[in-house]
Design a protein around this motif. Structure first.
Motif, PDB file in Angstrom:
ATOM      1  N   ILE A   1       0.823  -1.209   0.000  1.00 32.15           N
ATOM      2  CA  ILE A   1       0.000   0.000   0.000  1.00 32.15           C
ATOM      3  C   ILE A   1       0.857   1.258   0.000  1.00 32.15           C
ATOM      4  N   VAL A   2       0.209   2.380  -0.186  1.00 26.81           N
ATOM      5  CA  VAL A   2       0.799   3.702   0.003  1.00 26.81           C
ATOM      6  C   VAL A   2       0.039   4.305   1.175  1.00 26.81           C
ATOM      7  N   GLY A   3       0.746   4.659   2.198  1.00 29.77           N
ATOM      8  CA  GLY A   3       0.097   5.215   3.379  1.00 29.77           C
ATOM      9  C   GLY A   3       0.350   4.377   4.610  1.00 29.77           C
ATOM     10  N   VAL A   4      -0.313   4.740   5.680  1.00 27.84           N
ATOM     11  CA  VAL A   4      -0.114   4.102   6.975  1.00 27.84           C
ATOM     12  C   VAL A   4      -0.430   2.609   6.884  1.00 27.84           C
ATOM     13  N   ASP A   5       0.489   1.794   7.408  1.00 26.55           N
ATOM     14  CA  ASP A   5       0.367   0.341   7.319  1.00 26.55           C
ATOM     15  C   ASP A   5       0.424  -0.300   8.704  1.00 26.55           C
ATOM     16  N   SER A   6       0.607  -1.613   8.728  1.00 28.22           N
ATOM     17  CA  SER A   6       0.663  -2.347   9.990  1.00 28.22           C
ATOM     18  C   SER A   6       1.873  -1.949  10.831  1.00 28.22           C
ATOM     19  N   ILE A   7       2.965  -1.602  10.202  1.00 28.65           N
ATOM     20  CA  ILE A   7       4.157  -1.155  10.927  1.00 28.65           C
ATOM     21  C   ILE A   7       3.917   0.217  11.541  1.00 28.65           C
ATOM     22  N   CYS A   8       3.244   1.087  10.825  1.00 26.41           N
ATOM     23  CA  CYS A   8       2.981   2.455  11.295  1.00 26.41           C
ATOM     24  C   CYS A   8       1.998   2.525  12.467  1.00 26.41           C
ATOM     25  N   GLU A   9       1.244   1.469  12.697  1.00 25.58           N
ATOM     26  CA  GLU A   9       0.204   1.508  13.718  1.00 25.58           C
ATOM     27  C   GLU A   9       0.712   1.951  15.086  1.00 25.58           C
ATOM     28  N   HIS A  10       1.972   1.654  15.399  1.00 23.70           N
ATOM     29  CA  HIS A  10       2.520   2.004  16.713  1.00 23.70           C
ATOM     30  C   HIS A  10       3.570   3.110  16.626  1.00 23.70           C
ATOM     31  N   CYS A  11       3.553   3.848  15.544  1.00 23.26           N
ATOM     32  CA  CYS A  11       4.511   4.937  15.352  1.00 23.26           C
ATOM     33  C   CYS A  11       3.986   6.207  16.041  1.00 23.26           C
ATOM     34  N   PRO A  12       4.852   6.938  16.738  1.00 24.83           N
ATOM     35  CA  PRO A  12       4.400   8.174  17.374  1.00 24.83           C
ATOM     36  C   PRO A  12       3.982   9.257  16.380  1.00 24.83           C
ATOM     37  N   HIS A  13       4.351   9.116  15.115  1.00 29.37           N
ATOM     38  CA  HIS A  13       3.946  10.077  14.091  1.00 29.37           C
ATOM     39  C   HIS A  13       2.581   9.753  13.510  1.00 29.37           C
ATOM     40  N   ASN A  14       1.966   8.684  13.967  1.00 29.60           N
ATOM     41  CA  ASN A  14       0.627   8.277  13.541  1.00 29.60           C
ATOM     42  C   ASN A  14      -0.382   8.763  14.589  1.00 29.60           C
ATOM     43  N   ASN A  15      -0.348  10.059  14.871  1.00 30.78           N
ATOM     44  CA  ASN A  15      -1.205  10.633  15.904  1.00 30.78           C
ATOM     45  C   ASN A  15      -2.666  10.657  15.495  1.00 30.78           C
ATOM     46  N   SER A  16      -2.931  10.908  14.237  1.00 34.43           N
ATOM     47  CA  SER A  16      -4.295  10.833  13.715  1.00 34.43           C
ATOM     48  C   SER A  16      -4.394   9.473  13.052  1.00 34.43           C
ATOM     49  N   PRO A  17      -5.265   8.615  13.538  1.00 33.74           N
ATOM     50  CA  PRO A  17      -5.308   7.263  12.961  1.00 33.74           C
ATOM     51  C   PRO A  17      -5.349   7.291  11.438  1.00 33.74           C
ATOM     52  N   GLY A  18      -4.380   6.615  10.860  1.00 34.41           N
ATOM     53  CA  GLY A  18      -4.332   6.509   9.412  1.00 34.41           C
ATOM     54  C   GLY A  18      -3.619   7.645   8.697  1.00 34.41           C
ATOM     55  N   ILE A  19      -3.091   8.614   9.449  1.00 35.33           N
ATOM     56  CA  ILE A  19      -2.409   9.748   8.828  1.00 35.33           C
ATOM     57  C   ILE A  19      -1.010   9.884   9.431  1.00 35.33           C
ATOM     58  N   CYS A  20      -0.008   9.875   8.570  1.00 35.05           N
ATOM     59  CA  CYS A  20       1.382  10.031   9.011  1.00 35.05           C
ATOM     60  C   CYS A  20       1.703  11.511   9.124  1.00 35.05           C
ATOM     61  N   ASN A  21       2.121  11.942  10.309  1.00 33.49           N
ATOM     62  CA  ASN A  21       2.469  13.344  10.523  1.00 33.49           C
ATOM     63  C   ASN A  21       3.812  13.723   9.903  1.00 33.49           C
ATOM     64  N   LYS A  22       4.559  12.744   9.395  1.00 37.70           N
ATOM     65  CA  LYS A  22       5.836  13.030   8.741  1.00 37.70           C
ATOM     66  C   LYS A  22       5.668  13.266   7.240  1.00 37.70           C
ATOM     67  N   GLU A  23       4.452  13.137   6.734  1.00 35.54           N
ATOM     68  CA  GLU A  23       4.194  13.288   5.302  1.00 35.54           C
ATOM     69  C   GLU A  23       4.642  14.635   4.751  1.00 35.54           C
ATOM     70  N   SER A  24       4.597  15.674   5.547  1.00 32.75           N
ATOM     71  CA  SER A  24       4.903  17.010   5.037  1.00 32.75           C
ATOM     72  C   SER A  24       6.399  17.321   5.033  1.00 32.75           C
ATOM     73  N   GLU A  25       7.223  16.404   5.522  1.00 29.18           N
ATOM     74  CA  GLU A  25       8.662  16.651   5.531  1.00 29.18           C
ATOM     75  C   GLU A  25       9.221  16.672   4.117  1.00 29.18           C
ATOM     76  N   LEU A  26      10.456  17.130   4.006  1.00 24.50           N
ATOM     77  CA  LEU A  26      11.120  17.255   2.712  1.00 24.50           C
ATOM     78  C   LEU A  26      11.039  15.961   1.897  1.00 24.50           C
ATOM     79  N   ASN A  27      11.368  14.847   2.525  1.00 20.36           N
ATOM     80  CA  ASN A  27      11.281  13.572   1.801  1.00 20.36           C
ATOM     81  C   ASN A  27       9.919  12.953   2.074  1.00 20.36           C
ATOM     82  N   ASN A  28       8.958  13.337   1.281  1.00 19.06           N
ATOM     83  CA  ASN A  28       7.585  12.879   1.444  1.00 19.06           C
ATOM     84  C   ASN A  28       7.540  11.357   1.446  1.00 19.06           C
TER      85      ASN A  28
END
Length: 141
Positions: free
Chosen positions: A56-83
Motif C-alpha cells: 500500500i501507500v500510506g499508513v500500514d501495519s508497521i505504522c500503527e505504533h509509530c508516534p507520528h501516527n497521531n491521527s489514525p491513518g495519517i502520518c504526521n511526517k508526510e509534510s517533511e522534505l522527503n515525502n
C-alpha cells in the motif's frame, strides 16, 4: 452446509517503502512500541513465508505504533522534505507493482534485492535512517 468454520486471513498491510526498511532493520525506531511492533511483523513474515502482504501507500501495519501516527491513518511526517508517500510511489514504480497488490511474503526479500544501487539512493537518499540501515549500507558500499 458443513459444520466447519471458514477462516479468512487478512493480508498484512505493508507500505511500499517498508519493503526496503524491513531488509535493513536492526532494532531501531521512533519509539520502543514502534520498534517492538516492527520486529514482530518482520518475524511473523519470516516465520510464515507464504503469508500474504498487501502493498500500500500510506499508513500500514508497521505504522500503527509509530508516534507520528497521531491521527489514525495519517502520518504526521508526510509534510517533511522527503515525502513518505513519494518513497512508496517510487518503490512501486521501480518494482512495477500496483498499489494494493497482494504478494506472498516470500517475494519481499527478492523484490528488495532486485533494486539497483542508483534506485536505492534515489528512494532512500534522504531517509533519516539511512546511516543505520543495513540494506542501504549494503547497497551503497
Amino acid at each position: 452446509m458443513g459444520n466447519g468454520v471458514d477462516i479468512i486471513y487478512e493480508p498484512i498491510r505493508i507500505r511500499a517503502h517498508h519493503i526496503l526498511c524491513m531488509q535493513g532493520f536492526q532494532g531501531l525506531g521512533y519509539s520502543e512500541e514502534f520498534t517492538v511492533n516492527m520486529a514482530q511483523i518482520i518475524e511473523e513474515i519470516r516465520k510464515n513465508p507464504f503469508s500474504l502482504i498487501k502493498i500500500i501507500v500510506g499508513v500500514d501495519s508497521i505504522c500503527e505504533h509509530c508516534p507520528h501516527n497521531n491521527s489514525p491513518g495519517i502520518c504526521n511526517k508526510e509534510s517533511e522534505l522527503n515525502n513518505i508517500s513519494d518513497m512508496d510511489s517510487k518503490v512501486l514504480e521501480k518494482l512495477n507493482i500496483k498499489k494494493g497488490s497482494i504478494v506472498s511474503s516470500s517475494l519481499i526479500p527478492t523484490l528488495a534485492m532486485n533494486l539497483s544501487r542508483q534506485t536505492v539512493k534515489k528512494i532512500c537518499g534522504n531517509c533519516s535512517w539511512k546511516n543505520s540501515c543495513l540494506y542501504f549500507q549494503d547497497k551503497m558500499f
